[in-house]
Design an enzyme around this catalytic site. Structure first.
Site, PDB file in Angstrom:
ATOM      1  CG  ASP A 110      -1.967  -1.131   1.086  1.00 50.68           C
ATOM      2  OD1 ASP A 110      -2.280  -1.542  -0.044  1.00 50.68           O
ATOM      3  OD2 ASP A 110      -2.451  -1.610   2.134  1.00 50.68           O
ATOM      4  NE  ARG A 136      -3.590   2.225   1.334  1.00 49.18           N
ATOM      5  CZ  ARG A 136      -3.749   2.229   2.665  1.00 49.18           C
ATOM      6  NH1 ARG A 136      -3.272   3.217   3.382  1.00 49.18           N
ATOM      7  NH2 ARG A 136      -4.388   1.237   3.273  1.00 49.18           N
TER       8      ARG A 136
HETATM    9  C1  S3P Z   1      -4.823  -6.106   3.205  1.00 49.77           C
HETATM   10  C2  S3P Z   1      -4.026  -6.741   2.309  1.00 49.77           C
HETATM   11  C3  S3P Z   1      -3.503  -6.105   1.096  1.00 49.77           C
HETATM   12  C4  S3P Z   1      -3.598  -4.586   1.172  1.00 49.77           C
HETATM   13  C5  S3P Z   1      -4.920  -4.119   1.688  1.00 49.77           C
HETATM   14  C6  S3P Z   1      -5.194  -4.689   3.064  1.00 49.77           C
HETATM   15  C7  S3P Z   1      -5.303  -6.851   4.376  1.00 49.77           C
HETATM   16  O1  S3P Z   1      -4.255  -6.570   0.002  1.00 49.77           O
HETATM   17  O2  S3P Z   1      -3.355  -4.004  -0.088  1.00 49.77           O
HETATM   18  O3  S3P Z   1      -4.939  -2.708   1.763  1.00 49.77           O
HETATM   19  O4  S3P Z   1      -5.784  -6.231   5.351  1.00 49.77           O
HETATM   20  O5  S3P Z   1      -5.208  -8.085   4.366  1.00 49.77           O
HETATM   21  P1  S3P Z   1      -3.873  -7.975  -0.699  1.00 49.77           P
HETATM   22  O6  S3P Z   1      -3.831  -8.976   0.353  1.00 49.77           O
HETATM   23  O7  S3P Z   1      -4.969  -8.249  -1.680  1.00 49.77           O
HETATM   24  O8  S3P Z   1      -2.553  -7.720  -1.360  1.00 49.77           O
END
Ligand code: S3P
Length: 432
Positions: free
Chosen positions: A319, A392
């Protein structure tokens, strides 16, 4: 809502970032799945995590808010007693990917999920596939988008190899595993955030991790106890980036989650030349801790050099990669991010929106299929950037403005409310 962020003098001061969004979502879900009441402190009060509280309420949980900000008590219906409902996930991808796991294992119920315009563009086949392999029935628009309906039924354990390192998909399979017959194993290609594993270990679940294989077994109940949600490193990252970019800055971030699976951006920024002092958790594979480590971070600006971020590092900074692009604009030489095609399925296609957005502010940046290449030329001119409704991106624009020569107007600043409603106020305390 348009907001102008003027070039800033040095940032100074101490700040606690808002509660960790990933952990807050999980606290709401696991609280609702627990037999006993779960008291939570530090819960994030933002649009995304309010969606999670409303979703678990719809499934039969009582959520008592009030008292201290961020303090609440969740009284769940428990692991096997969710009430059938329509679920509005709003903008929250994590909620959309995790909650179906709990519901899929409850025979007799049906739950329909929908959300905003952005959520309707984000794939759910990535969780529908493993859940179906476990015996779940899910009907989705075009087989991969919201709205979709989860029909509860008996589940069986499976071994699922993740096609991409995604903590959301990993968490979904592990949570479904709590209700599935036998053992459920997820194999991750690279480590990703491990909050779900830590919370399950804390709740007394038999969970093991070895060489990228994580296994859980069927449970009767969860016993979570009280939970503190520390500050979100992904939200703190915007202030950290601002302090790294504006010469003479020195800020302290208090009560920040120091979990090593979340602090990839800080390691990248240090490699580029940022001065960061803090007790970050060292990389730890193997045995799963039951706690989230907390640290105080002391950040100062330093001359930056370009860096290369490879696929293995991507899930640990996923992120924050837009901020790596921003730092790259100010660094000497080239900054390259590879193996990050996942950015294309975030709240926006973050390769396209970040590259277009920063280019509009004067950056020398190019998109690649799985990342971007930035050639730093000592800074950014400034101009206008659109958030496209992506929280973001809105905050990225604000930080870019502070560090730019002419300032940046962010079109759609209200998007920040999704994860960080007090963002502008907090930033103002550091620049005052
Ligand atoms: C998250 C995992 C990430 C991240 C998202 C939050 C989470 O996504 O980008 O903002 O809380 O498990 P991905 O697991 O799809 O990469």
């Amino acid at each position: 809502m348009k907001r102008f962020f003027a070039p800033s003098g040095p940032l100074r001061g101490t700040l606690r970032a808002p509660g960790d969004k990933s952990l807050s979502h999980r606290a709401a879900l696991l609280g609702a799945m627990s037999a006993d009441p779960v008291r939570v402190t530090g819960y994030l009060d933002a649009a995304d995590t309010r969606s999670s509280l409303n979703a678990v309420r719809a499934c039969g949980a009582l959520v008592e808010e009030g008292g201290e900000p961020g303090s609440l008590t969740i009284r769940g219906p428990g692991l096997r007693n969710a009430i059938p409902a329509d679920i509005d996930v709003g903008n929250a991808g994590t909620l959309m990917r995790l909650l179906p796991a709990w519901l899929a294992g409850q025979p007799g119920g049906a739950w329909t999920f929908d959300g905003d315009e952005s959520i309707r563009r984000r794939p759910v086949d990535r969780v529908a596939a493993p859940l179906r392999a476990m015996g779940a029935r899910i009907d989705a628009r075009e087989d991969r988008f919201a709205p979709f309906t989860v029909h509860g039924g008996p589940l069986r354990g499976t071994e699922y190899e993740l096609p991409v390192a995604s903590a959301q998909v990993k968490s979904c399979v592990l949570l479904a595993g709590l209700l599935a017959e036998g053992t459920t194993t997820v194999v991750e290609p690279e480590p990703s955030r491990d909050h779900t594993e830590r919370l399950l270990a804390r709740a007394g679940v038999q969970i093991s991790r070895a060489g990228g294989r994580i296994s859980v077994t069927c449970q009767d109940e969860l016993e979570l106890g009280a939970l503190h949600v520390p500050g979100d490193p992904s939200s703190a990252a915007f202030h950290i980036a601002a302090a790294v970019l504006v010469r003479g800055s020195r800020i302290v971030i208090a009560d920040m989650n120091a979990n090593w699976t979340r602090t990839g951006f800080i390691r990248i920024a240090e490699r580029m030349g940022a001065v960061v002092i803090g007790d970050l958790e060292p990389v730890r594979m193997g045995e799963i801790p039951t706690e989230e480590p907390v640290c105080e971070l002391d950040v100062a600006a330093g001359p930056l050099v370009g860096t290369v971020v490879e696929a293995g590092e991507v899930p640990l900074a996923i992120d924050e990669l837009p901020l790596v692009a921003l730092l790259g604009c100010f660094a000497e030489g080239e900054t390259v991010v590879r193996g990050a095609a996942e950015l294309r399925v975030k709240e926006t296609d973050r390769i396209a929106t970040v590259v277009d957005g920063l280019r509009g502010l004067g950056a020398d940046i190019e998109a690649t299929p799985d990342g971007f290449v930035v050639r730093g030329d000592g800074g950014l001119r400034g101009g206008t950037i659109a958030s496209h409704g992506d929280h973001r991106l809105a905050m990225l624009g604000a930080v870019a403005g502070l560090a730019s020569r002419e300032g940046v107007e962010v079109d759609g600043m209200e998007a920040a409310d999704v994860s960080y409603p007090g963002f502008e106020r907090d930033l103002a305390t550091l620049t005052a």
